[in-house]
Each structure stands twice: as structure tokens, then as C-alpha cells.
Design a protein around this motif. Structure first.
Motif, PDB file in Angstrom:
ATOM      1  N   TRP A 178      33.784  32.221  28.922  1.00 38.79           N
ATOM      2  CA  TRP A 178      34.800  32.353  29.966  1.00 38.79           C
ATOM      3  C   TRP A 178      34.394  33.490  30.878  1.00 38.79           C
ATOM      4  CZ3 TRP A 178      38.099  36.336  31.367  1.00 38.79           C
ATOM      5  CH2 TRP A 178      39.219  36.002  32.149  1.00 38.79           C
ATOM      6  N   ARG A 179      34.783  33.383  32.138  1.00 36.92           N
ATOM      7  CA  ARG A 179      34.504  34.477  33.069  1.00 36.92           C
ATOM      8  C   ARG A 179      35.612  34.586  34.103  1.00 36.92           C
ATOM      9  NH1 ARG A 179      28.981  33.697  35.353  1.00 36.92           N
ATOM     10  NH2 ARG A 179      28.598  32.517  33.470  1.00 36.92           N
ATOM     11  N   TYR A 180      35.761  35.800  34.615  1.00 40.28           N
ATOM     12  CA  TYR A 180      36.676  36.035  35.729  1.00 40.28           C
ATOM     13  C   TYR A 180      35.971  36.966  36.707  1.00 40.28           C
ATOM     14  CZ  TYR A 180      40.553  37.464  38.630  1.00 40.28           C
ATOM     15  OH  TYR A 180      41.363  37.688  39.717  1.00 40.28           O
ATOM     16  N   PRO A 181      35.995  36.639  37.992  1.00 44.08           N
ATOM     17  CA  PRO A 181      36.476  35.363  38.537  1.00 44.08           C
ATOM     18  C   PRO A 181      35.447  34.256  38.338  1.00 44.08           C
ATOM     19  CG  PRO A 181      35.647  36.770  40.299  1.00 44.08           C
ATOM     20  CD  PRO A 181      35.559  37.580  39.044  1.00 44.08           C
ATOM     21  N   ARG A 182      35.915  33.020  38.334  1.00 48.52           N
ATOM     22  CA  ARG A 182      34.993  31.895  38.276  1.00 48.52           C
ATOM     23  C   ARG A 182      34.278  31.753  39.615  1.00 48.52           C
ATOM     24  NH1 ARG A 182      39.695  29.813  36.186  1.00 48.52           N
ATOM     25  NH2 ARG A 182      40.071  28.693  38.137  1.00 48.52           N
ATOM     26  N   PRO A 183      33.052  31.255  39.598  1.00 50.66           N
ATOM     27  CA  PRO A 183      32.346  31.058  40.873  1.00 50.66           C
ATOM     28  C   PRO A 183      33.170  30.207  41.831  1.00 50.66           C
ATOM     29  CG  PRO A 183      30.842  30.762  39.037  1.00 50.66           C
ATOM     30  CD  PRO A 183      32.212  30.888  38.437  1.00 50.66           C
ATOM     31  N   GLY A 184      33.365  30.719  43.034  1.00 51.25           N
ATOM     32  CA  GLY A 184      34.142  29.994  44.039  1.00 51.25           C
ATOM     33  C   GLY A 184      35.638  30.146  43.909  1.00 51.25           C
ATOM     34  N   GLN A 185      36.119  30.892  42.904  1.00 52.96           N
ATOM     35  CA  GLN A 185      37.557  31.041  42.710  1.00 52.96           C
ATOM     36  C   GLN A 185      38.146  31.969  43.779  1.00 52.96           C
ATOM     37  OE1 GLN A 185      38.608  32.719  38.919  1.00 52.96           O
ATOM     38  NE2 GLN A 185      40.795  32.827  39.377  1.00 52.96           N
ATOM     39  N   PRO A 186      39.132  31.519  44.543  1.00 54.32           N
ATOM     40  CA  PRO A 186      39.791  32.414  45.512  1.00 54.32           C
ATOM     41  C   PRO A 186      40.617  33.455  44.762  1.00 54.32           C
ATOM     42  CG  PRO A 186      40.918  30.300  45.437  1.00 54.32           C
ATOM     43  CD  PRO A 186      39.690  30.157  44.569  1.00 54.32           C
ATOM     44  N   LEU A 187      40.556  34.694  45.196  1.00 53.67           N
ATOM     45  CA  LEU A 187      41.228  35.783  44.498  1.00 53.67           C
ATOM     46  C   LEU A 187      42.488  36.204  45.239  1.00 53.67           C
ATOM     47  CD1 LEU A 187      38.211  38.055  43.459  1.00 53.67           C
ATOM     48  CD2 LEU A 187      39.401  36.330  42.099  1.00 53.67           C
ATOM     49  N   ALA A 188      43.538  36.437  44.471  1.00 55.55           N
ATOM     50  CA  ALA A 188      44.774  36.942  45.059  1.00 55.55           C
ATOM     51  C   ALA A 188      44.637  38.415  45.426  1.00 55.55           C
ATOM     52  CB  ALA A 188      45.937  36.740  44.088  1.00 55.55           C
ATOM     53  N   ILE A 202      44.717  48.603  38.985  1.00 57.55           N
ATOM     54  CA  ILE A 202      44.824  47.959  37.671  1.00 57.55           C
ATOM     55  C   ILE A 202      45.317  46.539  37.917  1.00 57.55           C
ATOM     56  CG2 ILE A 202      45.839  48.066  35.358  1.00 57.55           C
ATOM     57  CD1 ILE A 202      46.673  50.938  35.984  1.00 57.55           C
ATOM     58  N   GLN A 203      44.792  45.584  37.151  1.00 61.58           N
ATOM     59  CA  GLN A 203      45.235  44.202  37.281  1.00 61.58           C
ATOM     60  C   GLN A 203      45.439  43.585  35.897  1.00 61.58           C
ATOM     61  OE1 GLN A 203      43.052  41.825  40.214  1.00 61.58           O
ATOM     62  NE2 GLN A 203      42.166  43.698  41.064  1.00 61.58           N
ATOM     63  N   VAL A 204      46.414  42.686  35.804  1.00 66.51           N
ATOM     64  CA  VAL A 204      46.663  41.909  34.589  1.00 66.51           C
ATOM     65  C   VAL A 204      46.508  40.435  34.950  1.00 66.51           C
ATOM     66  CG1 VAL A 204      48.341  41.273  32.817  1.00 66.51           C
ATOM     67  CG2 VAL A 204      48.222  43.644  33.621  1.00 66.51           C
ATOM     68  N   PHE A 205      45.717  39.706  34.139  1.00 69.74           N
ATOM     69  CA  PHE A 205      45.480  38.278  34.363  1.00 69.74           C
ATOM     70  C   PHE A 205      45.990  37.479  33.176  1.00 69.74           C
ATOM     71  CE2 PHE A 205      41.871  40.865  35.705  1.00 69.74           C
ATOM     72  CZ  PHE A 205      41.911  40.693  37.075  1.00 69.74           C
ATOM     73  N   SER A 206      46.322  36.227  33.443  1.00 67.99           N
ATOM     74  CA  SER A 206      46.607  35.299  32.348  1.00 67.99           C
ATOM     75  C   SER A 206      45.276  34.816  31.775  1.00 67.99           C
ATOM     76  CB  SER A 206      47.431  34.115  32.843  1.00 67.99           C
ATOM     77  OG  SER A 206      46.705  33.371  33.819  1.00 67.99           O
ATOM     78  N   PHE A 207      45.271  34.556  30.475  1.00 64.53           N
ATOM     79  CA  PHE A 207      44.066  34.029  29.824  1.00 64.53           C
ATOM     80  C   PHE A 207      44.441  32.742  29.098  1.00 64.53           C
ATOM     81  CE2 PHE A 207      41.324  33.447  26.147  1.00 64.53           C
ATOM     82  CZ  PHE A 207      40.066  33.551  26.726  1.00 64.53           C
ATOM     83  N   PRO A 208      43.670  31.674  29.302  1.00 64.75           N
ATOM     84  CA  PRO A 208      42.384  31.606  30.016  1.00 64.75           C
ATOM     85  C   PRO A 208      42.505  31.199  31.482  1.00 64.75           C
ATOM     86  CG  PRO A 208      42.737  29.576  28.812  1.00 64.75           C
ATOM     87  CD  PRO A 208      43.944  30.418  28.540  1.00 64.75           C
ATOM     88  N   GLN A 209      43.715  31.089  32.019  1.00 64.07           N
ATOM     89  CA  GLN A 209      43.875  30.543  33.371  1.00 64.07           C
ATOM     90  C   GLN A 209      43.242  31.440  34.439  1.00 64.07           C
ATOM     91  OE1 GLN A 209      46.334  31.169  31.241  1.00 64.07           O
ATOM     92  NE2 GLN A 209      47.271  29.206  30.672  1.00 64.07           N
ATOM     93  N   GLY A 210      43.243  32.766  34.199  1.00 70.00           N
ATOM     94  CA  GLY A 210      42.686  33.677  35.188  1.00 70.00           C
ATOM     95  C   GLY A 210      43.573  33.875  36.397  1.00 70.00           C
ATOM     96  N   ARG A 211      44.884  33.782  36.176  1.00 70.23           N
ATOM     97  CA  ARG A 211      45.839  33.949  37.281  1.00 70.23           C
ATOM     98  C   ARG A 211      46.329  35.389  37.315  1.00 70.23           C
ATOM     99  NH1 ARG A 211      51.407  33.036  37.357  1.00 70.23           N
ATOM    100  NH2 ARG A 211      51.262  32.200  35.241  1.00 70.23           N
ATOM    101  N   LEU A 212      46.338  35.994  38.497  1.00 73.81           N
ATOM    102  CA  LEU A 212      46.797  37.370  38.632  1.00 73.81           C
ATOM    103  C   LEU A 212      48.307  37.433  38.372  1.00 73.81           C
ATOM    104  CD1 LEU A 212      46.159  40.324  39.440  1.00 73.81           C
ATOM    105  CD2 LEU A 212      46.708  39.683  41.797  1.00 73.81           C
ATOM    106  N   LEU A 213      48.702  38.271  37.389  1.00 76.48           N
ATOM    107  CA  LEU A 213      50.105  38.393  37.014  1.00 76.48           C
ATOM    108  C   LEU A 213      50.748  39.685  37.502  1.00 76.48           C
ATOM    109  CD1 LEU A 213      49.804  37.215  33.285  1.00 76.48           C
ATOM    110  CD2 LEU A 213      50.443  35.821  35.270  1.00 76.48           C
ATOM    111  N   TRP A 214      49.922  40.738  37.633  1.00 76.66           N
ATOM    112  CA  TRP A 214      50.492  42.063  37.918  1.00 76.66           C
ATOM    113  C   TRP A 214      49.388  42.965  38.435  1.00 76.66           C
ATOM    114  CZ3 TRP A 214      49.715  47.054  35.982  1.00 76.66           C
ATOM    115  CH2 TRP A 214      50.738  47.994  36.188  1.00 76.66           C
ATOM    116  N   SER A 215      49.745  43.904  39.281  1.00 74.76           N
ATOM    117  CA  SER A 215      48.764  44.879  39.752  1.00 74.76           C
ATOM    118  C   SER A 215      49.466  46.183  40.097  1.00 74.76           C
ATOM    119  CB  SER A 215      47.992  44.344  40.963  1.00 74.76           C
ATOM    120  OG  SER A 215      48.856  44.195  42.080  1.00 74.76           O
ATOM    121  N   TYR A 216      48.660  47.233  40.129  1.00 75.11           N
ATOM    122  CA  TYR A 216      49.188  48.557  40.496  1.00 75.11           C
ATOM    123  C   TYR A 216      48.066  49.301  41.203  1.00 75.11           C
ATOM    124  CZ  TYR A 216      51.703  53.012  40.103  1.00 75.11           C
ATOM    125  OH  TYR A 216      52.365  54.172  40.374  1.00 75.11           O
ATOM    126  N   GLY A 217      48.422  50.033  42.239  1.00 78.04           N
ATOM    127  CA  GLY A 217      47.434  50.769  43.022  1.00 78.04           C
ATOM    128  C   GLY A 217      47.143  50.074  44.342  1.00 78.04           C
TER     129      GLY A 217
END
Length: 316
Positions: free
Chosen positions: A95-105, A133-148
Motif C-alpha cells: 500500500w502507498r499514500y499517495p497513490r500515483p495520480g491520486q488527487p490530494l485534498a 499534521i494529517q490523518v488518513f483513513s486506511f486503506p482508502q487514503g482519504r484525508l480525515l483531519w489536518s492541523y497547521g
């Protein structure tokens, strides 16, 4: 013509012997059958050791060769490539984050640490040079939370200055060593600072009231936290109520990311070149060390050492 008496007697003896052998044979077969049936029941009974072996035997056979070194998969914060990798014991990327070509929030650069949380359903990562700081869902790789704020350092609420060692606690709080603001923060899911150790910008050794620049804040099982300060090579243990339990100077140049390893033992990396990793007591005595000064085993700025099994330590 009638048989002689002795001939009839011999015949009766032979017949009785034949009957006895048949009975013994029948008993023996019955006993053997009982043993076989008992063994089959034992092998398939739920919860038995043999049943576990039988269930394991249904798995695909491992390829022949040396036993795998890792007891499981390894999560790697590959900061030089701005990605997180999950790698198995055969060194295959699962598994990897971000996936190749994955648009990032949100941009994702210089991820210095990454840790699983919430039963392996989330990953928390601190992007040191991006000050977030960022929190992602696993394995979906969806951004759930950030700070900063991306690429903006600061000390006001909502800002960080070179965050290190972010963790997601079971109670939902996030902790981070805010390195050059010289503080340890506890953040709520709403992004509010609910607890702070160290005074913002007051970079001196007086824990827990003040710290020098910090580069490690490892949560402890009892609710305390293990902090490393760069100047003076201090390691501070702060209890769940915010009281200092001990402060000890590590006999290394740059203590990074201290980890508890058993009673009164601390595993810590020396972020230098050539670097080293040590296990020390809470009094500062070294009980184990790894640090070749040259050759293929030499370490170049090891940042985090982590014991992943009884006799195996991973170091980046």
C-alpha cells in the motif's frame, strides 16, 4: 468309526484356542478403531493445538528459504519521496499514500513519521518541513483531519513549527512534539489545544514548565509521555497528571524519539553521523549499543529506533 478320546480332546482344545484368538483379534481391531477415531476428533476439535495446526495447513505454503525476519508488515514514512509505504516481510509494497495520480485534498511533503491508529483503520503523519499534521483513513487514503498551515511556521493556535512525532491516542486526542516552539501539544478532533507542556517560545530546560527544542514525544500506556530535548540530550518522563517523574541526560549527542522498552529501560536513537542506537536505564547507564563507526552497518542520522519483536530492532 468313533475318534479316540485323546483325539476329541485335542480337537476341543484347538477350537477353544481358535475362538480365543478371534476374540483377541476382534478386541484389538476395536481398540485400534477407537484410537483412530479419538485421534481424528482430537485433530479437528476447536481450540486444540492440533486443530490450530490443521487450520494453518490450509494456508498457502511459504516459498522455501530462510525464515522471514519481520514478524509482520512495516509502515515506512519515506519523507525523501514524500510518501508512506506499507511493506511486507518479502519487501513487497502492499500500500502507498499517495497513490500515483491520486488527487490530494492537501499537499503532502516531508512526512517524517507515520503511525497506525484506531485498530489499523487510520494513519497519522507529521510533515515536518511543511509544518502540518494529517490523518488518513486506511486503506482508502482519504484525508480525515489536518492541523497547521502548509509551508507556514507559527506559534499561534492552528500553527506549528517543525512538528515531530504525531500520535493519535485511543481517547481521540492527537499529540505532537512542536519542535521549535519548544512544546508538547494535545489537540482535540476540533483542532483545539486542550493541554500543553512547555511554554511557547521559552526554550529552556525546566520540564514540564519549559523545554528546549523537542524532537520526540512518545505517549506512554499509563497516559504519560516521554519527551526528548535536543540541547543537553535530555529525556523527560511526564506522568498523566503533568508531573515530572524523571529527567535524565542521554550519553549521546542528539537524542531522537525515545521509546520505553521494559521496566526502567529506554531505547533511543542518536541523530548524528555516524549515528548509533542505545538502550539506557532511567539513570543514564547504557546497557546495549549499536553504532559501527564505518562500513555497511554505519548509521547516517538514525531518527527512530523501534523494538518490533523480542530480539529485533528496526531503525530508520
Amino acid at each position: 468309526m468313533a475318534s479316540p478320546p485323546d483325539s476329541r480332546l485335542k480337537r476341543r482344545v484347538r477350537q477353544r484356542a481358535i475362538k480365543r484368538r478371534r476374540r483377541f483379534l476382534a478386541l484389538g481391531l476395536a481398540l485400534l478403531l477407537a484410537i483412530i477415531v479419538g485421534a481424528i476428533v482430537s485433530l479437528t476439535a476447536p481450540g486444540s493445538k492440533h486443530a490450530a495446526k490443521t487450520r494453518r495447513s490450509t494456508r498457502p505454503a511459504r516459498p522455501r528459504g530462510p525464515a522471514p525476519l519481520l514478524p509482520g508488515d512495516l509502515l515506512i514514512a519515506d519523507r525523501g519521496n514524500n510518501r508512506i509505504l506499507l511493506v511486507n516481510e518479502q519487501k513487497h509494497v502492499l500500500w502507498r499514500y499517495p497513490r500515483p495520480g491520486q488527487p490530494l485534498a492537501m499537499p503532502f511533503r516531508f512526512d517524517d513519521d507515520a503511525f497506525f491508529a484506531d485498530g489499523f483503520t487510520k494513519i497519522i503523519s507529521n510533515q515536518e518541513d511543511q509544518h502540518t499534521i494529517q490523518v488518513f483513513s486506511f486503506p482508502q487514503g482519504r484525508l480525515l483531519w489536518s492541523y497547521g498551515h502548509v509551508n507556514v511556521r507559527g506559534s499561534a493556535p492552528g500553527y506549528l513549527n517543525t512538528p515531530d512525532d504525531a500520535y493519535l491516542l485511543p481517547n481521540g486526542l492527537r499529540t505532537v512534539a512542536d519542535a521549535y516552539n519548544c512544546r508538547i501539544l494535545y489537540l482535540s478532533a476540533a483542532g483545539r489545544i486542550v493541554r500543553q507542556y512547555g511554554a511557547t517560545g521559552a526554550c529552556t530546560h525546566a520540564p514540564p514548565r519549559a523545554f528546549g527544542p523537542v524532537n520526540g514525544g512518545t505517549p506512554l500506556r499509563d497516559g504519560g509521555i516521554l519527551v526528548s530535548e535536543i540541547p543537553g540530550s535530555w529525556i523527560d518522563n511526564i506522568g498523566p497528571q503533568g508531573r515530572l517523574r524523571f529527567a535524565v541526560q542521554a550519553p549521546i549527542a542528539y537524542p531522537s524519539d525515545p521509546q520505553p522498552v521494559g521496566k526502567n529501560r529506554i531505547l533511543v536513537a542518536d541523530y548524528t553521523r555516524p549515528g548509533q542506537i542505545i538502550v539506557m536505564t532511567t539513570k543514564g547507564q547504557v546497557v546495549w549499543r549499536y553504532g559501527p563507526r564505518f562500513g555497511p552497518g554505519e548509521l547516517d542520522h538514525p531518527s527512530l529506533a523501534l523494538r518490533i519483536s523480542k530480539n529485533l530492532i528496526a531503525v530508520n
